[in-house]
Design a protein around this motif. Sequence first.
Motif, PDB file in Angstrom:
ATOM      1  N   VAL A 298      22.262 108.090  24.210  1.00  0.00           N
ATOM      2  CA  VAL A 298      22.657 106.945  23.387  1.00  0.00           C
ATOM      3  C   VAL A 298      21.944 105.681  23.865  1.00  0.00           C
ATOM      4  N   LEU A 299      21.808 105.533  25.180  1.00  0.00           N
ATOM      5  CA  LEU A 299      21.143 104.356  25.736  1.00  0.00           C
ATOM      6  C   LEU A 299      19.681 104.303  25.295  1.00  0.00           C
ATOM      7  N   TYR A 300      18.998 105.435  25.364  1.00  0.00           N
ATOM      8  CA  TYR A 300      17.597 105.499  24.917  1.00  0.00           C
ATOM      9  C   TYR A 300      17.497 105.119  23.438  1.00  0.00           C
ATOM     10  N   GLN A 301      18.381 105.668  22.613  1.00  0.00           N
ATOM     11  CA  GLN A 301      18.335 105.356  21.182  1.00  0.00           C
ATOM     12  C   GLN A 301      18.634 103.884  20.924  1.00  0.00           C
ATOM     13  N   LEU A 302      19.516 103.296  21.752  1.00  0.00           N
ATOM     14  CA  LEU A 302      19.808 101.873  21.633  1.00  0.00           C
ATOM     15  C   LEU A 302      18.539 101.044  21.856  1.00  0.00           C
ATOM     16  N   PHE A 303      17.766 101.382  22.864  1.00  0.00           N
ATOM     17  CA  PHE A 303      16.537 100.632  23.132  1.00  0.00           C
ATOM     18  C   PHE A 303      15.485 100.871  22.046  1.00  0.00           C
ATOM     19  N   VAL A 304      15.431 102.083  21.520  1.00  0.00           N
ATOM     20  CA  VAL A 304      14.526 102.346  20.395  1.00  0.00           C
ATOM     21  C   VAL A 304      14.897 101.451  19.215  1.00  0.00           C
ATOM     22  N   ASN A 305      16.187 101.415  18.884  1.00  0.00           N
ATOM     23  CA  ASN A 305      16.646 100.614  17.752  1.00  0.00           C
ATOM     24  C   ASN A 305      16.390  99.128  17.977  1.00  0.00           C
ATOM     25  N   THR A 306      16.608  98.674  19.203  1.00  0.00           N
ATOM     26  CA  THR A 306      16.427  97.256  19.519  1.00  0.00           C
ATOM     27  C   THR A 306      14.966  96.847  19.402  1.00  0.00           C
ATOM     28  N   LEU A 307      14.082  97.631  19.994  1.00  0.00           N
ATOM     29  CA  LEU A 307      12.661  97.298  19.950  1.00  0.00           C
ATOM     30  C   LEU A 307      12.113  97.390  18.535  1.00  0.00           C
ATOM     31  N   ARG A 308      12.616  98.339  17.763  1.00  0.00           N
ATOM     32  CA  ARG A 308      12.202  98.421  16.354  1.00  0.00           C
ATOM     33  C   ARG A 308      12.653  97.181  15.595  1.00  0.00           C
ATOM     34  N   ARG A 309      13.850  96.738  15.900  1.00  0.00           N
ATOM     35  CA  ARG A 309      14.371  95.539  15.246  1.00  0.00           C
ATOM     36  C   ARG A 309      13.471  94.326  15.517  1.00  0.00           C
ATOM     37  N   TYR A 310      13.071  94.133  16.790  1.00  0.00           N
ATOM     38  CA  TYR A 310      12.189  93.007  17.109  1.00  0.00           C
ATOM     39  C   TYR A 310      10.832  93.162  16.434  1.00  0.00           C
ATOM     40  N   TYR A 311      10.308  94.373  16.432  1.00  0.00           N
ATOM     41  CA  TYR A 311       9.030  94.644  15.776  1.00  0.00           C
ATOM     42  C   TYR A 311       9.118  94.233  14.300  1.00  0.00           C
ATOM     43  N   GLU A 312      10.182  94.662  13.637  1.00  0.00           N
ATOM     44  CA  GLU A 312      10.346  94.362  12.205  1.00  0.00           C
ATOM     45  C   GLU A 312      10.530  92.868  11.969  1.00  0.00           C
ATOM     46  N   PHE A 313      11.238  92.210  12.876  1.00  0.00           N
ATOM     47  CA  PHE A 313      11.451  90.767  12.738  1.00  0.00           C
ATOM     48  C   PHE A 313      10.112  90.033  12.780  1.00  0.00           C
ATOM     49  N   PHE A 314       9.299  90.331  13.795  1.00  0.00           N
ATOM     50  CA  PHE A 314       8.013  89.649  13.929  1.00  0.00           C
ATOM     51  C   PHE A 314       7.034  90.081  12.839  1.00  0.00           C
ATOM     52  N   TYR A 315       7.106  91.330  12.436  1.00  0.00           N
ATOM     53  CA  TYR A 315       6.233  91.818  11.365  1.00  0.00           C
ATOM     54  C   TYR A 315       6.468  91.031  10.075  1.00  0.00           C
ATOM     55  N   ASN A 316       7.728  90.847   9.717  1.00  0.00           N
ATOM     56  CA  ASN A 316       8.059  90.173   8.456  1.00  0.00           C
ATOM     57  C   ASN A 316       7.888  88.664   8.529  1.00  0.00           C
ATOM     58  N   LEU A 317       8.419  88.044   9.588  1.00  0.00           N
ATOM     59  CA  LEU A 317       8.388  86.583   9.662  1.00  0.00           C
ATOM     60  C   LEU A 317       6.966  86.068   9.888  1.00  0.00           C
ATOM     61  N   SER A 318       6.102  86.841  10.545  1.00  0.00           N
ATOM     62  CA  SER A 318       4.714  86.413  10.723  1.00  0.00           C
ATOM     63  C   SER A 318       3.959  86.418   9.404  1.00  0.00           C
ATOM     64  N   ARG A 319       4.468  87.143   8.422  1.00  0.00           N
ATOM     65  CA  ARG A 319       3.863  87.203   7.092  1.00  0.00           C
ATOM     66  C   ARG A 319       4.558  86.263   6.107  1.00  0.00           C
ATOM     67  N   GLU A 320       5.384  85.364   6.647  1.00  0.00           N
ATOM     68  CA  GLU A 320       6.077  84.351   5.838  1.00  0.00           C
ATOM     69  C   GLU A 320       7.027  84.973   4.813  1.00  0.00           C
ATOM     70  N   ARG A 321       7.520  86.159   5.102  1.00  0.00           N
ATOM     71  CA  ARG A 321       8.532  86.761   4.235  1.00  0.00           C
ATOM     72  C   ARG A 321       9.881  86.165   4.607  1.00  0.00           C
ATOM     73  N   THR A 322      10.549  85.597   3.662  1.00  0.00           N
ATOM     74  CA  THR A 322      11.811  84.924   3.952  1.00  0.00           C
ATOM     75  C   THR A 322      12.988  85.465   3.142  1.00  0.00           C
ATOM     76  N   GLN A 323      12.741  86.345   2.176  1.00  0.00           N
ATOM     77  CA  GLN A 323      13.809  86.911   1.361  1.00  0.00           C
ATOM     78  C   GLN A 323      14.201  88.284   1.892  1.00  0.00           C
ATOM     79  N   ALA A 324      15.484  88.457   2.151  1.00  0.00           N
ATOM     80  CA  ALA A 324      15.956  89.683   2.798  1.00  0.00           C
ATOM     81  C   ALA A 324      15.614  90.938   2.009  1.00  0.00           C
ATOM     82  N   ASP A 325      15.658  90.870   0.683  1.00  0.00           N
ATOM     83  CA  ASP A 325      15.364  92.067  -0.092  1.00  0.00           C
ATOM     84  C   ASP A 325      13.870  92.348  -0.196  1.00  0.00           C
ATOM     85  N   HIS A 326      13.047  91.445   0.347  1.00  0.00           N
ATOM     86  CA  HIS A 326      11.605  91.662   0.402  1.00  0.00           C
ATOM     87  C   HIS A 326      11.133  92.101   1.785  1.00  0.00           C
ATOM     88  N   PHE A 327      12.059  92.147   2.748  1.00  0.00           N
ATOM     89  CA  PHE A 327      11.693  92.566   4.088  1.00  0.00           C
ATOM     90  C   PHE A 327      11.273  94.037   4.092  1.00  0.00           C
TER      91      PHE A 327
END
Length: 300
Positions: free
Chosen positions: A70-99
């Motif tokens: 569970v701990l390993y999966q938690l870190f996978v989920n967390t790092l994916r979340r940060y990746y997705e955050f930077f991926y979208n916001l660096s492209r100036e995507r600001t609408q949640a349904d467009h993420f």
Amino acid sequence: MDTRNVIAKGWPVRWALKLGRFFPAWGAQSIARLGAWLIMILKPDTYRAARVNLRHVLGAQTSSRELNRVLYQLFVNTLRRYYEFFYNLSRERTQADHFTPPTYVTEATKTHIQQAVDAGRGLFVLATHTSNFDFGGIALSQYMPVPLQVLSLADPTADMEIFNELRVKCGVMMTPITANTLRDAMERLRKGGAVATGPDHPIGADDKAVEFFGATAYLPTGYIRIPMRTHSPVMIIAIHYEDSAYWVSGSRLIEMVDTGNRKQDEAVNLYRVLSQVEDVIRLHPEEWMMFVPVWKEDGK
């Protein structure tokens, strides 16, 4: 180079945001797995804190093998979340349904929110730190039929200030906790508006001892006075990843107990709220993004 100075000025987040422009959408899971594997080997402070936290959530009877899974999966989920955050916001995507992936508010949650708005007594939202809670907060703010004021940490780090700036760009009303913003929040609720904060993240010296997952934890508690004083219902919010999208799910409206005994009512209302927060976390413990100690124990 003075590493501490670089971190203090928020450069890791700035660099990640710049690099996000070059991230491929398909790379999130692979990078997250590699990063999680390294964390499990190196065992930094975040590893130790998360391990203790998950031990309480999963129960003392849980085997080390299952806890590590569970701990390993938690870190996978967390790092994916940060990746997705930077991926979208660096492209100036600001609408949640467009993420990528998109984020939606469930229909049941929309119904509960509308009930609160129609009643005109405001809505106090307690948003748990589950899954991609940044995307969830953005999606909720963009859906709300009334403006949502978010009460954030009073003294954020440089990294957190940058995150807050990005959240504001997406339409989130971020207001660090001060005497003035607390007064604004209560006035907003009395006028039928909405206010949100987090119930499951320790904030420091002002944390109080509470029962959480059957043991003494240290969490903020002062927020419970806000809905009690404004007579506003409370909704517990959680984010979950399913079917290639993030979903914002809210509980049914929780009415505050008011017997006239303020101290007793605070304790009862805190217990009722935290019990539902426990239920949310138990559903998907691998998505509870909590990397500071909630229980004061040795993280080894």
